[in-house]
Design an enzyme around this catalytic site. Structure first.
Site, short mmCIF file in Angstrom:
data_model
loop_
_atom_site.label_atom_id
_atom_site.label_comp_id
_atom_site.label_asym_id
_atom_site.label_seq_id
_atom_site.Cartn_x
_atom_site.Cartn_y
_atom_site.Cartn_z
N ASP A 22 0.93 -1.33 -0.03
CA ASP A 22 0.10 0.00 0.00
C ASP A 22 0.68 1.27 -0.09
OD1 ASP A 22 -2.25 -1.44 0.01
OD2 ASP A 22 -2.65 -1.11 2.11
N ARG A 102 0.28 5.69 16.69
CA ARG A 102 -0.01 6.93 15.84
C ARG A 102 0.45 8.22 16.05
NH1 ARG A 102 0.66 2.79 12.87
NH2 ARG A 102 -1.43 1.74 12.37
N ASP A 131 -7.12 4.71 12.63
CA ASP A 131 -6.04 5.21 12.51
C ASP A 131 -5.92 6.68 11.59
OD1 ASP A 131 -4.61 3.46 14.34
OD2 ASP A 131 -4.49 2.12 12.56
N SER A 182 -4.82 -8.61 8.53
CA SER A 182 -3.96 -7.35 8.59
C SER A 182 -3.57 -6.87 9.91
CB SER A 182 -5.24 -6.11 8.63
OG SER A 182 -4.64 -4.87 8.74
N1 ARG Z 1 -8.41 -1.73 16.24
C1 ARG Z 1 -7.29 -1.42 16.72
C2 ARG Z 1 -7.11 0.18 16.95
O1 ARG Z 1 -8.15 0.81 16.28
C3 ARG Z 1 -6.02 -2.03 15.88
C4 ARG Z 1 -5.99 -1.71 14.29
C5 ARG Z 1 -4.75 -1.83 13.93
N2 ARG Z 1 -4.70 -2.42 12.58
C6 ARG Z 1 -4.63 -3.46 12.01
N3 ARG Z 1 -4.31 -3.67 10.85
N4 ARG Z 1 -4.82 -4.56 12.64
O2 ARG Z 1 -6.39 0.59 17.68
#
Ligand code: ARG
Length: 410
Positions: A22, A102, A131, A182
């Site tokens: 990506d 983040r 995110d 993911s």
């Molecule tokens: N749901 C979690 C959050 O919003 C983790 C998201 C992380 N991304 C992933 N590709 N698993 O903090």
């Protein structure tokens, strides 16, 4: 939209670059579609992988500059320390590894943008997740003059189109079968979603987990660990003084071996979607458990009650992208004051998926054996209890009497 600019005077964008398909496609897209010079920024937060290779890939893909920043120590000092003080667990379960990372990545992007005179930052988040919110709100809080570009949200390419685009521009497409999930990882935990995990009824297959043994496969003998705290933070393990980064690494190893820190939850995303997430966070789970326990030993009841409600706000603000908010900073200052007393040693037993506190001691302990014991050593004033109950129950007594008297009406 920015118009394509001539090469002498091109705008610059700092892209949060992971090296995956990506963000690699994004490098090219930002050059071709937005006419920008791309500076790729890769942040080492303790995730596995060859980050030197990631840097080269960014340059080969067309970035004018590519940087790898080792931010593990800053992550610990500026993000995990306040998170530990706040026992931060979103909806009581998720230690927020992704959510805490983040705002740090955004901060580093903003700093790099300033150094390079870039007026854009970009990220590869989709339009369905948390995110994007965290990146963009953090950027806005740190430098409102920067513009954020979120191509993944806008371009709506399918996976196939993306692969075609990559081939067209000679971007290496992974030949190995990609993970069906993911995944996002850093030293505070691993987040895993998608694939068969989208069926909330289905038990996660073995391959969804990478950091932890299943309880069935964990050793049959328990492991005891002792964590020493000072100022509300781990400063040693099993009698050995260690820095927090080192302690986190060791607890991820031993906790993972004993199957500790697996979390399987239905979680509420900020954008209104419920999602099923799998987390592995052995160190986070163990440290927060130990820390909370030590707080129970060393803080007063009213301080604990006040603190617990603020903890929930910290978890929510972290999850919801409001890390750099004045309220969050104020709570950090509040916690810093209380944590001075949170010192001592906590002993935990790791066994087949569980981490249980089995002992705690502290020079600041508020536990008084003379008051607590039922033995002959008891110093508690039992007679005082009678008067206390009399006054404590007085309002209810008055209320009950009045209710009885008014039964017959006025
Ligand atoms: N749901 C979690 C959050 O919003 C983790 C998201 C992380 N991304 C992933 N590709 N698993 O903090």
């Amino acid at each position: 939209m920015v118009e394509k600019q001539d090469t002498a005077n091109r705008g610059k964008v700092v892209l949060a670059y992971s090296g995956g398909l990506d963000t690699s496609v994004l490098v090219r897209w930002l050059i071709e579609e937005r006419g920008l010079d791309v500076i790729a920024l890769t942040v080492d937060l303790g995730q596995p992988g060859d980050l030197g290779g990631v840097r080269l890939k960014a340059l080969e893909t067309g970035a004018v500059d590519a940087k790898v920043v080792d931010a593990r120590q800053i992550f610990v000092t500026d993000f995990l320390v306040p998170a530990i003080w706040a026992n931060a667990m979103y909806q009581g379960e998720y230690p927020l590894a992704t959510a805490l990372a983040r705002p740090l990545i955004a901060r580093l992007q903003v700093e790099e943008a300033r150094r390079q005179g870039a007026s854009f930052v970009a990220h590869g988040c989709t339009g369905k997740g948390n995110d994007q919110v965290r990146f963009e709100v953090a950027c806005a809080a740190l430098d409102p003059s920067l513009s954020v570009i979120a191509p993944m949200r806008d371009w709506k390419m399918t996976r196939e189109e993306e692969i075609d685009y990559a081939r067209k521009w000679g971007i290496p497409v992974p030949v190995t079968v990609e993970s069906p999930y993911s995944v996002d990882e850093n030293l505070w935990g691993r987040s895993c979603e998608c694939g068969v995990l989208e069926d909330p009824w289905r038990e996660p297959p073995k391959d969804a987990y990478e950091w932890t043994n299943s309880p069935e496969d964990a050793p049959d003998e328990p492991l005891y660990v002792e964590i020493r705290f000072e100022g509300g933070l781990p400063v040693g393990m099993d009698g050995e003084p260690l820095d927090l980064l080192e302690i986190i690494g060791r607890l991820n190893d031993v906790g993972g071996e004993h199957g500790v820190g697996r979390i399987d939850v239905i979680e509420d995303r900020l954008v209104g979607i419920k999602s099923r997430e799998i987390y592995e966070a052995p160190a986070a789970v163990i440290i927060i458990k130990a820390h909370r326990d030590l707080e129970q030993l060393t803080l007063t009841r009213d301080a604990l009650a006040g603190k617990r409600t603020l903890e929930q706000r910290v978890s929510e603000m972290t999850y919801e992208g409001l890390w750099f908010s004045p309220f969050n900073s104020a709570i950090e200052a509040f916690n810093r004051t209380l944590q001075e007393r949170v010192a001592g040693v906590v002993r935990l037993k790791l066994f087949k998926g569980s981490a249980t506190v089995v002992g705690r001691r502290s020079p600041n302990s508020l536990y008084d054996l003379g008051l607590a014991t039922y033995d002959a050593a008891d110093v508690f004033d039992h007679d005082a209890a009678r008067g206390f109950i009399e006054l404590w129950g007085l309002p209810l007594k008055v209320w009950a009497k009045s209710e009885k008297e008014s039964e017959g009406g006025f």
